[in-house]
Motif scaffolding. Structure first.
Motif, PDB file in Angstrom:
ATOM      1  N   PRO A  50       0.817  -1.209   0.000  1.00 29.85           N
ATOM      2  CA  PRO A  50       0.000   0.000   0.000  1.00 29.85           C
ATOM      3  C   PRO A  50       0.855   1.266   0.000  1.00 29.85           C
ATOM      4  O   PRO A  50       1.972   1.276   0.511  1.00 29.85           O
ATOM      5  N   VAL A  51       0.303   2.318  -0.577  1.00 23.78           N
ATOM      6  CA  VAL A  51       0.930   3.631  -0.468  1.00 23.78           C
ATOM      7  C   VAL A  51       0.813   4.096   0.979  1.00 23.78           C
ATOM      8  O   VAL A  51      -0.203   3.857   1.643  1.00 23.78           O
ATOM      9  N   ALA A  52       1.829   4.725   1.522  1.00 23.04           N
ATOM     10  CA  ALA A  52       1.816   5.184   2.911  1.00 23.04           C
ATOM     11  C   ALA A  52       0.574   6.032   3.181  1.00 23.04           C
ATOM     12  O   ALA A  52       0.269   6.969   2.439  1.00 23.04           O
ATOM     13  N   GLY A  53      -0.152   5.668   4.241  1.00 23.28           N
ATOM     14  CA  GLY A  53      -1.330   6.418   4.636  1.00 23.28           C
ATOM     15  C   GLY A  53      -2.609   6.020   3.924  1.00 23.28           C
ATOM     16  O   GLY A  53      -3.685   6.554   4.235  1.00 23.28           O
ATOM     17  N   ALA A  54      -2.540   5.073   2.975  1.00 22.35           N
ATOM     18  CA  ALA A  54      -3.717   4.711   2.179  1.00 22.35           C
ATOM     19  C   ALA A  54      -4.541   3.591   2.805  1.00 22.35           C
ATOM     20  O   ALA A  54      -5.582   3.235   2.275  1.00 22.35           O
ATOM     21  N   GLY A  55      -4.082   3.011   3.923  1.00 19.12           N
ATOM     22  CA  GLY A  55      -4.818   1.919   4.541  1.00 19.12           C
ATOM     23  C   GLY A  55      -4.371   0.568   4.030  1.00 19.12           C
ATOM     24  O   GLY A  55      -3.490   0.449   3.170  1.00 19.12           O
ATOM     25  N   ASP A  56      -5.003  -0.477   4.564  1.00 26.48           N
ATOM     26  CA  ASP A  56      -4.604  -1.838   4.251  1.00 26.48           C
ATOM     27  C   ASP A  56      -5.026  -2.244   2.844  1.00 26.48           C
ATOM     28  O   ASP A  56      -5.981  -1.709   2.275  1.00 26.48           O
ATOM     29  N   ILE A  57      -4.319  -3.241   2.306  1.00 28.66           N
ATOM     30  CA  ILE A  57      -4.747  -3.935   1.096  1.00 28.66           C
ATOM     31  C   ILE A  57      -5.424  -5.225   1.533  1.00 28.66           C
ATOM     32  O   ILE A  57      -4.838  -6.018   2.277  1.00 28.66           O
ATOM     33  N   VAL A  58      -6.652  -5.456   1.075  1.00 35.79           N
ATOM     34  CA  VAL A  58      -7.424  -6.622   1.513  1.00 35.79           C
ATOM     35  C   VAL A  58      -7.937  -7.378   0.290  1.00 35.79           C
ATOM     36  O   VAL A  58      -8.683  -6.830  -0.519  1.00 35.79           O
ATOM     37  N   GLY A  59      -7.522  -8.641   0.173  1.00 35.84           N
ATOM     38  CA  GLY A  59      -8.043  -9.515  -0.857  1.00 35.84           C
ATOM     39  C   GLY A  59      -7.291  -9.456  -2.162  1.00 35.84           C
ATOM     40  O   GLY A  59      -7.065  -8.382  -2.715  1.00 35.84           O
ATOM     41  N   GLY A  60      -6.885 -10.640  -2.659  1.00 39.80           N
ATOM     42  CA  GLY A  60      -6.220 -10.692  -3.957  1.00 39.80           C
ATOM     43  C   GLY A  60      -5.686 -12.080  -4.250  1.00 39.80           C
ATOM     44  O   GLY A  60      -5.475 -12.888  -3.332  1.00 39.80           O
ATOM     45  N   GLU A  61      -5.485 -12.370  -5.539  1.00 39.25           N
ATOM     46  CA  GLU A  61      -4.954 -13.663  -5.967  1.00 39.25           C
ATOM     47  C   GLU A  61      -3.848 -13.456  -6.995  1.00 39.25           C
ATOM     48  O   GLU A  61      -3.991 -12.648  -7.920  1.00 39.25           O
ATOM     49  N   ILE A  62      -2.757 -14.189  -6.813  1.00 37.32           N
ATOM     50  CA  ILE A  62      -1.643 -14.181  -7.754  1.00 37.32           C
ATOM     51  C   ILE A  62      -1.336 -15.634  -8.082  1.00 37.32           C
ATOM     52  O   ILE A  62      -1.100 -16.433  -7.172  1.00 37.32           O
ATOM     53  N   ARG A  63      -1.324 -15.989  -9.357  1.00 33.92           N
ATOM     54  CA  ARG A  63      -1.112 -17.391  -9.696  1.00 33.92           C
ATOM     55  C   ARG A  63      -0.469 -17.546 -11.081  1.00 33.92           C
ATOM     56  O   ARG A  63      -0.588 -16.684 -11.942  1.00 33.92           O
ATOM     57  N   THR A  82       5.222   1.200   7.636  1.00 31.52           N
ATOM     58  CA  THR A  82       4.508   2.282   8.318  1.00 31.52           C
ATOM     59  C   THR A  82       3.324   1.767   9.134  1.00 31.52           C
ATOM     60  O   THR A  82       2.466   2.551   9.529  1.00 31.52           O
ATOM     61  N   GLY A  83       3.281   0.447   9.362  1.00 27.95           N
ATOM     62  CA  GLY A  83       2.239  -0.128  10.208  1.00 27.95           C
ATOM     63  C   GLY A  83       1.007  -0.616   9.475  1.00 27.95           C
ATOM     64  O   GLY A  83       0.079  -1.137  10.103  1.00 27.95           O
ATOM     65  N   GLN A  84       0.961  -0.476   8.164  1.00 27.41           N
ATOM     66  CA  GLN A  84      -0.189  -0.961   7.407  1.00 27.41           C
ATOM     67  C   GLN A  84      -0.080  -2.475   7.188  1.00 27.41           C
ATOM     68  O   GLN A  84       0.962  -3.073   7.396  1.00 27.41           O
ATOM     69  N   LYS A  85      -1.195  -3.069   6.711  1.00 29.92           N
ATOM     70  CA  LYS A  85      -1.275  -4.510   6.537  1.00 29.92           C
ATOM     71  C   LYS A  85      -1.668  -4.878   5.109  1.00 29.92           C
ATOM     72  O   LYS A  85      -2.329  -4.108   4.405  1.00 29.92           O
ATOM     73  N   VAL A  86      -1.262  -6.077   4.720  1.00 29.87           N
ATOM     74  CA  VAL A  86      -1.804  -6.730   3.534  1.00 29.87           C
ATOM     75  C   VAL A  86      -2.449  -8.020   4.014  1.00 29.87           C
ATOM     76  O   VAL A  86      -1.784  -8.848   4.632  1.00 29.87           O
ATOM     77  N   ARG A  87      -3.737  -8.201   3.723  1.00 28.51           N
ATOM     78  CA  ARG A  87      -4.481  -9.328   4.293  1.00 28.51           C
ATOM     79  C   ARG A  87      -5.238 -10.101   3.211  1.00 28.51           C
ATOM     80  O   ARG A  87      -5.632  -9.560   2.195  1.00 28.51           O
TER      81      ARG A  87
END
Length: 252
Positions: A50-63, A82-87
């Motif tokens: 994520p871009v700093a300050g834009a919040g978490d990224i939630v959901g995605g598929e890579i294959r 910066t403390g954000q998450k990818v979930r």
């Protein structure tokens, strides 16, 4: 957003690492990236951060990703520092042949509920890396890695973690051949390792499995081939509650 069937060629040989950039940068959730080939990137083939300050990224598929001669990772999943998450991300069927500085898949800096399966790496630093880069990086939690093979790499799996709450790491069906330090797990609670085959160099002098500052570790169904009887299979440093079952050492 779906990106499918891309073939991208980079310029690793003529660009310094100070100027490295990913080929694809994903900054939002609910994406699919499939059937892509990447060559000679200065950085990652796919970077999900994520871009700093834009919040978490939630959901995605890579294959179904094939990568060749990459400067960094074929696929990188990172919350940034910066403390954000990818979930809630699934990564499957990734292969890398020649990783100059990194490996096939990186999971780092604030990831949660990440599924990684069917990964192959050859002539690279590692097949899969789980780590943080310090700063305000969040912990990596609920990471499941399944069916990973590494050939002529430094590691099959490495965690380059600092103590910041990393927890619930599951590793299943791993294999390594000609790897100097096949499995290194650090600063993680609740680790389950099941189904691991390591072909060691007969001249190896270090344990192929190293645990550092880990708690509640369960290791089961391990085959160590070719390791001298004078060298321990597992090294534990500052670990608590480690259980090892069904470990077999074989000569070649």
């Amino acid at each position: 957003v779906t990106l499918s069937g891309l073939e991208l060629h980079g310029n690793y040989a003529t660009v310094s690492q100070d100027d490295r950039v990913p080929m694809v940068w994903i900054q939002k959730g609910k994406f699919t990236i499939e059937r892509c080939k990447f060559y000679d990137a200065t950085k990652d083939g796919v970077m999900v951060t994520p871009v700093a300050g834009a919040g978490d990224i939630v959901g995605g598929e890579i294959r179904n990703i094939e990568a060749f001669r990459m400067g960094r990772d074929a696929v990188s999943i990172s919350g940034g520092n910066t403390g954000q998450k990818v979930r809630n991300i699934t990564v499957e069927k990734v292969s890398l042949k020649v990783g100059y500085l990194r490996g096939a898949v990186e999971v780092s800096d604030g990831t949660d509920n990440i599924q990684v399966r069917d990964v192959y790496a050859e002539d690279s630093r590692y097949a899969v890396d789980i780590q943080d880069h310090g700063g305000d990086s969040a912990a990596n939690t609920h990471i499941a890695i399944n069916n990973v093979a590494a050939v002529n790499c430094q590691h099959i799996i490495r965690t380059a973690n600092s103590p910041r709450g990393h927890a619930r790491l599951t590793l299943e069906n791993l294999s390594g051949r000609q790897c100097d330090a096949p499995l290194q797990i650090s600063n993680t609670k609740n680790v389950a390792i099941k189904g691991l085959t390591i072909e060691c160099d007969s001249e190896a002098t270090s344990p192929p499995i190293r645990l550092t500052n880990c708690q509640r570790v369960r290791i089961e169904k391990v085959v160590i081939q070719g390791l001298s009887e004078a060298v321990a299979a597992v090294e534990q440093v500052k670990c608590d509650d480690v259980t090892i079952k069904r470990m077999v050492r074989q000569s070649r």
